[in-house]
Structures are given as structure tokens and as C-alpha cells.
Design a protein around this motif. Sequence first.
Motif, short mmCIF file in Angstrom:
data_model
loop_
_atom_site.label_atom_id
_atom_site.label_comp_id
_atom_site.label_asym_id
_atom_site.label_seq_id
_atom_site.Cartn_x
_atom_site.Cartn_y
_atom_site.Cartn_z
N ALA A 167 0.83 -1.21 0.00
CA ALA A 167 0.00 0.00 0.00
C ALA A 167 0.87 1.26 0.00
CB ALA A 167 -0.92 -0.01 1.21
N GLY A 168 0.50 2.22 -0.84
CA GLY A 168 1.23 3.47 -0.93
C GLY A 168 2.58 3.35 -1.60
N ALA A 169 2.74 2.37 -2.48
CA ALA A 169 3.99 2.16 -3.23
C ALA A 169 5.18 1.95 -2.28
CB ALA A 169 4.26 3.33 -4.18
N THR A 170 4.96 1.19 -1.22
CA THR A 170 6.03 0.89 -0.28
C THR A 170 6.46 -0.56 -0.41
OG1 THR A 170 4.45 0.27 1.46
CG2 THR A 170 5.15 2.58 1.37
N SER A 171 7.65 -0.83 0.07
CA SER A 171 8.09 -2.20 0.29
C SER A 171 8.32 -2.30 1.79
CB SER A 171 9.36 -2.51 -0.50
OG SER A 171 10.37 -1.55 -0.21
N GLY A 172 8.54 -3.50 2.32
CA GLY A 172 8.49 -3.56 3.76
C GLY A 172 9.42 -4.53 4.43
N SER A 173 9.59 -4.28 5.70
CA SER A 173 10.31 -5.21 6.57
C SER A 173 9.28 -6.06 7.30
CB SER A 173 11.15 -4.43 7.59
OG SER A 173 10.31 -3.86 8.58
N ILE A 174 9.77 -7.04 8.02
CA ILE A 174 8.86 -7.93 8.74
C ILE A 174 8.29 -7.26 9.98
CG2 ILE A 174 9.99 -10.02 7.92
CD1 ILE A 174 11.40 -10.20 10.63
N HIS A 175 8.69 -6.00 10.24
CA HIS A 175 8.17 -5.30 11.42
C HIS A 175 6.98 -4.41 11.08
CE1 HIS A 175 11.62 -6.76 13.58
NE2 HIS A 175 12.43 -6.21 12.70
N LEU A 176 6.47 -4.49 9.86
CA LEU A 176 5.31 -3.72 9.49
C LEU A 176 4.13 -4.06 10.39
CD1 LEU A 176 5.34 -4.03 5.60
CD2 LEU A 176 5.67 -1.94 6.90
N ALA A 177 3.37 -3.02 10.78
CA ALA A 177 2.16 -3.27 11.57
C ALA A 177 1.14 -4.07 10.77
CB ALA A 177 1.56 -1.94 12.01
N THR A 178 1.27 -4.03 9.45
CA THR A 178 0.33 -4.74 8.59
C THR A 178 0.78 -6.15 8.23
OG1 THR A 178 1.39 -3.71 6.67
CG2 THR A 178 -0.55 -2.61 7.56
N LEU A 179 1.86 -6.62 8.83
CA LEU A 179 2.38 -7.93 8.44
C LEU A 179 1.35 -9.04 8.62
CD1 LEU A 179 4.68 -9.79 7.54
CD2 LEU A 179 5.41 -9.91 9.94
N PRO A 239 -4.86 -9.47 15.50
CA PRO A 239 -4.00 -9.81 16.65
C PRO A 239 -2.56 -9.34 16.47
CG PRO A 239 -5.38 -11.68 16.05
CD PRO A 239 -5.53 -10.67 14.95
N TYR A 240 -2.03 -9.46 15.24
CA TYR A 240 -0.67 -8.99 15.02
C TYR A 240 -0.58 -7.48 15.16
CZ TYR A 240 3.96 -8.31 13.11
OH TYR A 240 5.27 -7.94 12.96
N LEU A 241 -1.60 -6.76 14.69
CA LEU A 241 -1.63 -5.31 14.85
C LEU A 241 -1.60 -4.94 16.32
CD1 LEU A 241 -2.01 -2.42 13.74
CD2 LEU A 241 -4.48 -2.85 13.78
N ALA A 242 -2.42 -5.63 17.14
CA ALA A 242 -2.44 -5.35 18.58
C ALA A 242 -1.06 -5.55 19.20
CB ALA A 242 -3.48 -6.24 19.26
N TRP A 243 -0.39 -6.64 18.80
CA TRP A 243 0.92 -6.94 19.36
C TRP A 243 1.98 -5.96 18.88
CZ3 TRP A 243 5.43 -8.50 16.77
CH2 TRP A 243 6.49 -8.88 17.62
N SER A 244 2.02 -5.70 17.57
CA SER A 244 3.10 -4.88 17.01
C SER A 244 2.95 -3.41 17.36
CB SER A 244 3.14 -5.04 15.49
OG SER A 244 1.96 -4.54 14.90
N ALA A 245 1.71 -2.92 17.47
CA ALA A 245 1.48 -1.51 17.79
C ALA A 245 1.21 -1.28 19.28
CB ALA A 245 0.30 -0.99 16.97
N HIS A 246 1.30 -2.35 20.09
CA HIS A 246 1.08 -2.26 21.53
C HIS A 246 -0.28 -1.65 21.85
CE1 HIS A 246 5.34 -3.25 21.83
NE2 HIS A 246 5.62 -2.22 21.05
#
Length: 203
Positions: free
Chosen positions: A96-108, A153-160
Motif C-alpha cells: 500500500a502506498g507504493a512501499t516495500s516492507g520489513s517484517i516489522h510492518l504493523a500490517t504484516l 491480533p498482530y496489529l495489537a501486538w506490534s502496535a502495543h
Amino acid sequence: MASTLALDPRAGRRVLADLIRVPLGAKAREAALIAAGAGLTGLAAQISIPVHGSPVPVTGQTFGVLLVGAALGARRGAASMALYLLAGFVGVPWFAGATSGSIHLATLGYLVGFILAGALVGRLAERGADRSPWRTAVTMAAGNVVIYACGVPYLAWSAHLPMSEAVHYGLTVFLLGDALKILLAAGLLPGAWKFAGERGVGH
């Protein structure tokens, strides 16, 4: 739900991609379909609208995922989404938004859910679930459930975030958009099958 989706005994295991005829060998054809599905998802992801307070934007990404899964079938749909993720992780700017990503993305979590959703929707499409508006809508809804089950659930964990906030910012605010995407798919996919039937393709 299973009984609702297994209503077309004539469907066999064919999906829309099986009706496409290209002058390629079998392996090259499979690779081309998988790559095309990943590319279509990446293109759809560029339709991106930020949501105030949420790290997850509204995009055409999920629509692309579910459409590709239905069109390609379970195995190719999952492979196409895996290619989409891997290429994005190594630098192809088509998240999304012409991005590439790391495994730490909130959207992973959502991205991983794409693989599972592609497989599920593809499997249901192989059973004829994309050949009527109602069954298509149920199929698309099932795919969305899988994506959210992985993503929230991953969003909750990654974004605290507390789970209640993750559900709000990672699910609730997107429900109207998802409903519109489902309605679009419910017209598009059965319409494609009807068009193929009128032209005598796939019978």
C-alpha cells in the motif's frame, strides 16, 4: 457455510484462469498466472486512503487478493500471494502506498493472511462458489474473516494496542469498504462466468 458454498456439482475444479488460453508451456503458463496475480494485487494496493488514527489504510489490496484467489484457485492463489509478499519484502514497491516492507510492518499479519485467504477463496471457487452473486459474496466474506483473523491480533501486538482498539482501528473502520468490495466482486465474478458461458468457453 460449507453447504452453502458447495452447490454446483458441475463446477468440477475449474476456475476462471483455466479458461485463459495462452501460447505457453504448462509450467510457463502457471508461472505467468501466479506473477500476474501478484502484479494485480500490487496494482490494487496503490488505491490507498489513510484512516485517521490507524496505521492500516483503506486500500484495494484485499479486493485484489480475493479476486486473484477466486480467479486462480487455491494453489495458484496462495502462490501468487506468497510471491507478492516475498517480492515486497525484498524491495518491490507494491505494498500500500507504493512501499516495500520489513517484517516489522504493523500490517504484516494482514499480509500473511493474504496467503491463507487466497487459498481459501481459491478452494471455494474451485467448488463453484464464484458462479452466483450470493455464493460469491459469502466466499469474499470468508476470505475477509481469514485476513482479519491474522491481521488484527498482530496489529495489537506490534502496535502495543489493547485488543479492543486493534479491532476498532484494524477491522471496524474498514467494514463499509469491505462491504462495497464484496458487492463489486459479487457482480464481477459471476458476470465473468456468464460471459464465458455465452461465448461457449469452458463448457
